[in-house]
Design an enzyme around this catalytic site. Structure first.
Site, PDB file in Angstrom:
ATOM      1  N   GLY A 160       0.833  -1.218   0.000  1.00  0.00           N
ATOM      2  CA  GLY A 160       0.000   0.000   0.000  1.00  0.00           C
ATOM      3  C   GLY A 160       0.858   1.255   0.000  1.00  0.00           C
ATOM      4  NE  ARG A 192      -1.257  -4.870  -1.010  1.00  0.00           N
ATOM      5  CZ  ARG A 192      -2.070  -3.815  -0.843  1.00  0.00           C
ATOM      6  NH1 ARG A 192      -3.008  -3.541  -1.726  1.00  0.00           N
ATOM      7  NH2 ARG A 192      -1.944  -3.045   0.218  1.00  0.00           N
ATOM      8  CG  ASP A 212       6.052  -6.947   8.567  1.00  0.00           C
ATOM      9  OD1 ASP A 212       7.074  -6.253   8.722  1.00  0.00           O
ATOM     10  OD2 ASP A 212       5.286  -7.244   9.512  1.00  0.00           O
ATOM     11  CB  THR A 265       2.494   0.390   6.121  1.00  0.00           C
ATOM     12  OG1 THR A 265       1.102   0.177   6.432  1.00  0.00           O
ATOM     13  CG2 THR A 265       3.299   0.041   7.361  1.00  0.00           C
ATOM     14  CG  ASP A 286      -2.396  -0.418   7.935  1.00  0.00           C
ATOM     15  OD1 ASP A 286      -3.107   0.587   7.783  1.00  0.00           O
ATOM     16  OD2 ASP A 286      -2.554  -1.475   7.294  1.00  0.00           O
ATOM     17  CG  ASP A 337       0.696  -3.298   9.792  1.00  0.00           C
ATOM     18  OD1 ASP A 337       1.459  -2.544   9.155  1.00  0.00           O
ATOM     19  OD2 ASP A 337      -0.090  -4.085   9.241  1.00  0.00           O
ATOM     20  NE  ARG A 378      -7.567  -5.596   3.901  1.00  0.00           N
ATOM     21  CZ  ARG A 378      -6.996  -5.587   2.699  1.00  0.00           C
ATOM     22  NH1 ARG A 378      -6.054  -6.446   2.414  1.00  0.00           N
ATOM     23  NH2 ARG A 378      -7.352  -4.715   1.793  1.00  0.00           N
TER      24      ARG A 378
HETATM   25  P1  ADP Z   1       3.292  -4.841   2.665  1.00  0.00           P
HETATM   26  O1  ADP Z   1       4.636  -4.787   2.054  1.00  0.00           O
HETATM   27  O2  ADP Z   1       2.718  -3.486   2.910  1.00  0.00           O
HETATM   28  O3  ADP Z   1       3.219  -5.771   3.864  1.00  0.00           O
HETATM   29  P2  ADP Z   1       1.999  -6.908   1.094  1.00  0.00           P
HETATM   30  O4  ADP Z   1       1.909  -7.883   2.197  1.00  0.00           O
HETATM   31  O5  ADP Z   1       0.840  -6.778   0.150  1.00  0.00           O
HETATM   32  O6  ADP Z   1       2.278  -5.425   1.581  1.00  0.00           O
HETATM   33  O7  ADP Z   1       3.296  -7.289   0.254  1.00  0.00           O
HETATM   34  C1  ADP Z   1       3.715  -6.491  -0.835  1.00  0.00           C
HETATM   35  C2  ADP Z   1       4.386  -7.360  -1.852  1.00  0.00           C
HETATM   36  O8  ADP Z   1       5.556  -7.963  -1.277  1.00  0.00           O
HETATM   37  C3  ADP Z   1       3.567  -8.541  -2.343  1.00  0.00           C
HETATM   38  O9  ADP Z   1       2.639  -8.183  -3.347  1.00  0.00           O
HETATM   39  C4  ADP Z   1       4.641  -9.427  -2.899  1.00  0.00           C
HETATM   40  O10 ADP Z   1       5.097  -8.969  -4.143  1.00  0.00           O
HETATM   41  C5  ADP Z   1       5.775  -9.225  -1.883  1.00  0.00           C
HETATM   42  N1  ADP Z   1       5.715 -10.278  -0.871  1.00  0.00           N
HETATM   43  C6  ADP Z   1       4.798 -10.442   0.115  1.00  0.00           C
HETATM   44  N2  ADP Z   1       5.035 -11.557   0.833  1.00  0.00           N
HETATM   45  C7  ADP Z   1       6.136 -12.126   0.299  1.00  0.00           C
HETATM   46  C8  ADP Z   1       6.881 -13.319   0.576  1.00  0.00           C
HETATM   47  N3  ADP Z   1       6.536 -14.150   1.574  1.00  0.00           N
HETATM   48  N4  ADP Z   1       7.959 -13.578  -0.190  1.00  0.00           N
HETATM   49  C9  ADP Z   1       8.305 -12.749  -1.188  1.00  0.00           C
HETATM   50  N5  ADP Z   1       7.640 -11.634  -1.520  1.00  0.00           N
HETATM   51  C10 ADP Z   1       6.578 -11.311  -0.800  1.00  0.00           C
HETATM   52  O1  F6P Z   2      -1.906  -1.446   4.365  1.00  0.00           O
HETATM   53  C1  F6P Z   2      -2.484  -0.206   4.207  1.00  0.00           C
HETATM   54  C2  F6P Z   2      -3.946  -0.336   3.906  1.00  0.00           C
HETATM   55  O2  F6P Z   2      -4.438   0.948   3.623  1.00  0.00           O
HETATM   56  C3  F6P Z   2      -4.789  -1.015   4.978  1.00  0.00           C
HETATM   57  O3  F6P Z   2      -5.100  -0.179   6.058  1.00  0.00           O
HETATM   58  C4  F6P Z   2      -5.993  -1.429   4.183  1.00  0.00           C
HETATM   59  O4  F6P Z   2      -6.653  -2.505   4.774  1.00  0.00           O
HETATM   60  C5  F6P Z   2      -5.392  -1.825   2.869  1.00  0.00           C
HETATM   61  O5  F6P Z   2      -4.165  -1.129   2.753  1.00  0.00           O
HETATM   62  C6  F6P Z   2      -6.260  -1.516   1.684  1.00  0.00           C
HETATM   63  O6  F6P Z   2      -5.657  -2.010   0.560  1.00  0.00           O
HETATM   64  P1  F6P Z   2      -6.190  -1.701  -0.905  1.00  0.00           P
HETATM   65  O7  F6P Z   2      -5.757  -0.316  -1.240  1.00  0.00           O
HETATM   66  O8  F6P Z   2      -5.529  -2.725  -1.754  1.00  0.00           O
HETATM   67  O9  F6P Z   2      -7.673  -1.809  -0.870  1.00  0.00           O
END
Ligand code: ADP
Ligand code: F6P
Length: 325
Positions: free
Chosen positions: A16, A77, A108, A130, A132, A134, A176
Site C-alpha cells: 500500500g 502487489r 513486512d 505503511t 497502518d 503494523d 485491516r
Molecule cells: P506490505 O509490504 O505493505 O506488507 P503486502 O503484504 O501486500 O504489503 O506485500 C507487498 C508485496 O511484497 C507482495 O505483493 C509481494 O510482491 C511481496 N511479498 C509479500 N510476501 C512475500 C513473501 N513471503 N515472499 C516474497 N515476496 C513477498
Molecule cells: O496497508 C495499508 C492499507 O491501507 C490497509 O489499512 C488497508 O486494509 C489496505 O491497505 C487496503 O488495501 P487496498 O488499497 O488494496 O484496498
C-alpha cells in the site's frame, strides 16, 4: 566492505502507498548520487522489477515531490513474487541492470521479498512504509502520522454534523490487521467508543446501554471509531439505531486517509530513513531494515525484524476508556 563497492542502487515502493514515500525516494536518490552512485527507479514494486520497468534517476527526477502524497514510483502487489523462480528471475534482472544495491520501501510482505533477493546476492535494505504502523521492529512507519491526522480532521467534521443532528456516528478507519489508526483517532477525537480487533470486546448490548445512559444525562452525540479489521459499520449503525432510537450513521473514510500531502514528520523521517538505507548499502550492509526505536534511528536484520511482535499500546488503550467514561 569497500565503501565504493555498490555502483548502482535500485529503489522501489511496494504494498500500500503511504504519504512520505516520496520523501524517502528523494532521499535515496540524492544521498546515492552525491556519493557518485547511480540510481535506477523501479516502477510498481516487484511487478515492475519482473517486467523490467526500470529507469535512470537523476537529481531532477525527484524535484517537487517531497510535498506530494502517494508514490511517484507507483506501487503494486505482486503475488507471484512469493515463488522462488520469480525471485531468481528478479535477482538476475537486477544483475542485468547493474543493480547491486536495492532499497525496498514497504511493509513486512515487501521485506520478505527483499530478504529473498538478499539471499540471491543482491544487497537489500528495507524502509518501513505503511499507514497502518503494523511493522513490529519500528515505532514509526512512513505515512501513519499523515493518515492519522487526515482521519482526525475528517472525524471532527463528522462530529460537527453528528452533534447538530444529535446523532450517533460510527466512523470506520483503515487498518485491516491493526488498530493503531483507530486507537489514535479515538483518543484524538475524544470518541465514546473505540473498536479494534486486537481487543475485540464488541458488546452491542453494553454500547447501547451506554448510549442510553449518556442520552439521559443530556449528551447530544455519540462517536464510535471502528477499525477496518472489525468492519460491518453499516449494519452496526442500523442495529444501534433500531435499538436506541438514536439516529445513527456510518461513515467509512476509506482511501481518502491514505492520500494527501505528508506531514512534516512523514517528510523528515521519510528522508532520514531513505538516506540511512543508502548509508547502510554503501557501508556494505545487506538484508537490513531501517527502524525507529526508542527515539533512535536504528536497523535490524530482516529476519530478526520479521520475527518481532508488536501489540496495541495497553496504556493508551486503557486511557481511551478512562477518558471516554
Ligand atoms: P506490505 O509490504 O505493505 O506488507 P503486502 O503484504 O501486500 O504489503 O506485500 C507487498 C508485496 O511484497 C507482495 O505483493 C509481494 O510482491 C511481496 N511479498 C509479500 N510476501 C512475500 C513473501 N513471503 N515472499 C516474497 N515476496 C513477498
Ligand atoms: O496497508 C495499508 C492499507 O491501507 C490497509 O489499512 C488497508 O486494509 C489496505 O491497505 C487496503 O488495501 P487496498 O488499497 O488494496 O484496498
Amino acid at each position: 566492505m569497500d565503501k565504493k563497492k555498490i555502483k548502482t542502487i535500485g529503489v522501489l515502493t511496494s504494498g500500500g502507498d503511504a504519504p512520505g514515500m516520496n520523501a524517502a525516494i528523494r532521499a535515496v536518490v540524492r544521498a546515492a548520487l552525491i556519493e557518485g552512485v547511480k540510481v535506477k527507479g523501479i516502477r510498481r514494486g516487484y511487478m515492475g522489477l519482473l517486467e523490467e520497468d526500470i529507469f535512470d534517476m537523476k537529481s531532477k527526477s525527484v524535484s517537487d515531490i517531497i510535498q506530494r502524497g502517494g508514490t511517484v514510483l507507483y506501487t503494486a502487489r505482486c503475488p507471484e513474487f512469493v515463488i522462488p523462480e520469480s525471485q531468481d528471475k528478479a535477482a538476475e534482472l537486477c544483475k542485468k541492470h547493474g543493480i547491486d544495491g536495492l532499497v525496498v520501501i514497504g511493509g513486512d510482505g515487501s521485506f520478505r521479498g527483499a530478504a529473498a533477493l538478499a539471499a540471491r546476492g543482491i544487497n537489500t535494505v528495507g524502509v518501513p512504509g505503511t499507514i497502518d504502523l503494523d511493522i513490529s521492529c519500528t515505532d514509526y512507519t512512513i505515512g501513519f502520522d499523515t493518515a492519522v491526522n487526515t482521519a482526525v480532521e475528517t472525524i471532527d467534521r463528522v462530529r460537527d454534523t453528528s452533534t447538530s443532528h444529535e446523532r450517533c456516528s460510527i466512523i470506520e478507519v483503515m487498518g485491516r490487521h491493526a488498530g493503531h489508526i483507530a486507537l489514535w483517532c479515538g483518543i484524538a477525537n475524544g470518541a465514546e467508543e473505540i473498536l479494534i480487533a486486537e481487543r475485540y470486546d464488541y458488546d452491542e448490548v453494553k454500547i447501547i446501554q451506554k448510549i442510553n445512559r449518556r442520552r439521559e444525562t443530556g449528551k447530544k452525540h455519540y462517536i464510535i471509531i471502528n477499525a477496518e479489521g472489525i468492519g460491518d459499520s453499516e449494519n452496526m449503525a442500523k442495529r444501534i439505531e433500531a435499538t436506541t432510537g438514536m439516529e445513527t450513521r456510518a461513515t467509512i473514510i476509506g482511501h481518502a486517509q491514505r492520500g494527501g500531502s505528508p506531514t512534516a514528520r512523514d517528510r523528515v523521517y521519510g528522508s532520514v530513513m531513505g538516506a540511512r538505507a543508502v548509508d547502510l548499502l554503501l557501508a556494505g550492509a545487506t538484508n537490513r531494515v531501517v527502524a525507529y526505536k526508542d527515539s533512535q534511528f536504528v536497523d535490524f536484520d530482516i529476519e530478526e525484524a520479521l520475527g518481532m511482535t508488536k501489540d496495541i499500546d495497553q496504556y493508551m488503550y486503557d486511557l481511551s476508556k478512562r477518558l471516554s467514561k
